[in-house]
Design an enzyme around this catalytic site. Sequence first.
Site, short mmCIF file in Angstrom:
data_model
loop_
_atom_site.label_atom_id
_atom_site.label_comp_id
_atom_site.label_asym_id
_atom_site.label_seq_id
_atom_site.Cartn_x
_atom_site.Cartn_y
_atom_site.Cartn_z
N ASN A 10 0.88 -1.18 0.00
CA ASN A 10 0.00 0.00 0.00
C ASN A 10 0.91 1.22 0.00
OD1 ASN A 10 -1.81 2.04 0.45
ND2 ASN A 10 -2.37 1.38 2.54
N LYS A 12 0.17 4.20 -0.33
CA LYS A 12 -0.46 5.42 0.22
C LYS A 12 -0.14 6.60 -0.70
CE LYS A 12 -0.35 3.29 4.71
NZ LYS A 12 -0.44 3.43 6.16
N HIS A 95 -9.79 1.40 4.31
CA HIS A 95 -8.55 1.57 5.09
C HIS A 95 -8.85 2.52 6.25
CE1 HIS A 95 -4.52 2.74 6.24
NE2 HIS A 95 -4.11 1.64 5.66
N GLU A 97 -7.29 4.89 7.41
CA GLU A 97 -7.04 6.31 7.12
C GLU A 97 -8.23 6.93 6.39
OE1 GLU A 97 -3.21 5.74 5.28
OE2 GLU A 97 -2.39 5.16 7.22
N GLU A 166 -6.01 -4.79 10.19
CA GLU A 166 -5.01 -3.76 10.44
C GLU A 166 -5.32 -3.02 11.73
OE1 GLU A 166 -2.86 -2.65 6.51
OE2 GLU A 166 -4.47 -1.22 6.85
N GLY A 172 1.92 2.28 10.74
CA GLY A 172 2.89 3.36 10.62
C GLY A 172 3.55 3.73 11.94
N SER A 210 2.75 -2.13 10.32
CA SER A 210 4.17 -2.25 10.61
C SER A 210 4.73 -3.64 10.31
CB SER A 210 4.48 -1.83 12.05
OG SER A 210 4.12 -0.46 12.25
P1 PGA Z 1 2.39 0.28 7.59
O1 PGA Z 1 0.96 0.52 6.89
O2 PGA Z 1 2.91 -1.02 7.05
O3 PGA Z 1 3.21 1.46 7.15
O4 PGA Z 1 2.14 0.22 9.05
C1 PGA Z 1 0.09 -0.55 6.62
C2 PGA Z 1 -1.19 -0.02 6.04
O5 PGA Z 1 -1.67 1.03 6.51
O6 PGA Z 1 -1.77 -0.61 5.10
#
Ligand code: PGA
Length: 248
Positions: A10, A12, A95, A97, A166, A172, A210
Amino acid sequence: MEKKKLIAGNWKMNGSLAANEALVRALAAGMGPAGCIAAVCVPAPYLAQLQALRAGSALELGAQDVSAHEQGAYTGELSAAMLKEFGVRYAIVGHSERRQYHGETDALVADKAKAALAHGITPICCVGETLAEREAGKTEEVVKRQLAAVIHTNGHCISEIAVAYEPVWAIGTGKTATPEQAQQVHAVLRAQLKAATPHAERVHILYGGSMNAANAASLLAQPDIDGGLIGGASLKAADFLTIIAAAR
Ligand code: PGA
């Protein structure tokens, strides 16, 4: 036959024409014979670039969102039919976010999954609890509510989705769920899918938050962890390739 794991990056809101080219060339060169399904979910303006760059490689293409609507007066939205024209096979929906910054509800996420499925795109339906919800003992309740909406809206098509667990507190942050913590939630999600379809074993349930080159193997060794949705580590070719290799 056991299904292949799915490793989805991803990106982003990251990338540039130059950076994407370098990254995808490195991935294509390093991937070797496909032991798992590897995909990158890229910002929409780069879909055409990626369609060309990935040609001849086993790398699959994904989007980070899709409209719940078919077409029409929805400024800024992208339809599943449009994504399909660029060879998109996966679309992330719901997601955290988008839930957090764009007010996406369980019902909207379920409709987005439906729109993707109608065009042969596999929605990667994200679920996950916040730290406050985990500390309040509400993890199961939250993820079950989020997945229930997708199941309710998509009926017998539910075996065609993918799910990504997630935990919001792990995204993150460098804090990963332990393999045991993740497996516990994945088992709950699998059981919920089993109650909805006889083909629940077909569904990829990905872990995200992560996941990195160092912890991927132990997470992927869990019985109900069928792959990963990887943010930060998917932007570094060497790290993403290590995760792909761990998924064979
Ligand atoms: P991350 O993000 O691996 O940077 O924690 C995962 C995601 O939000 O899909």
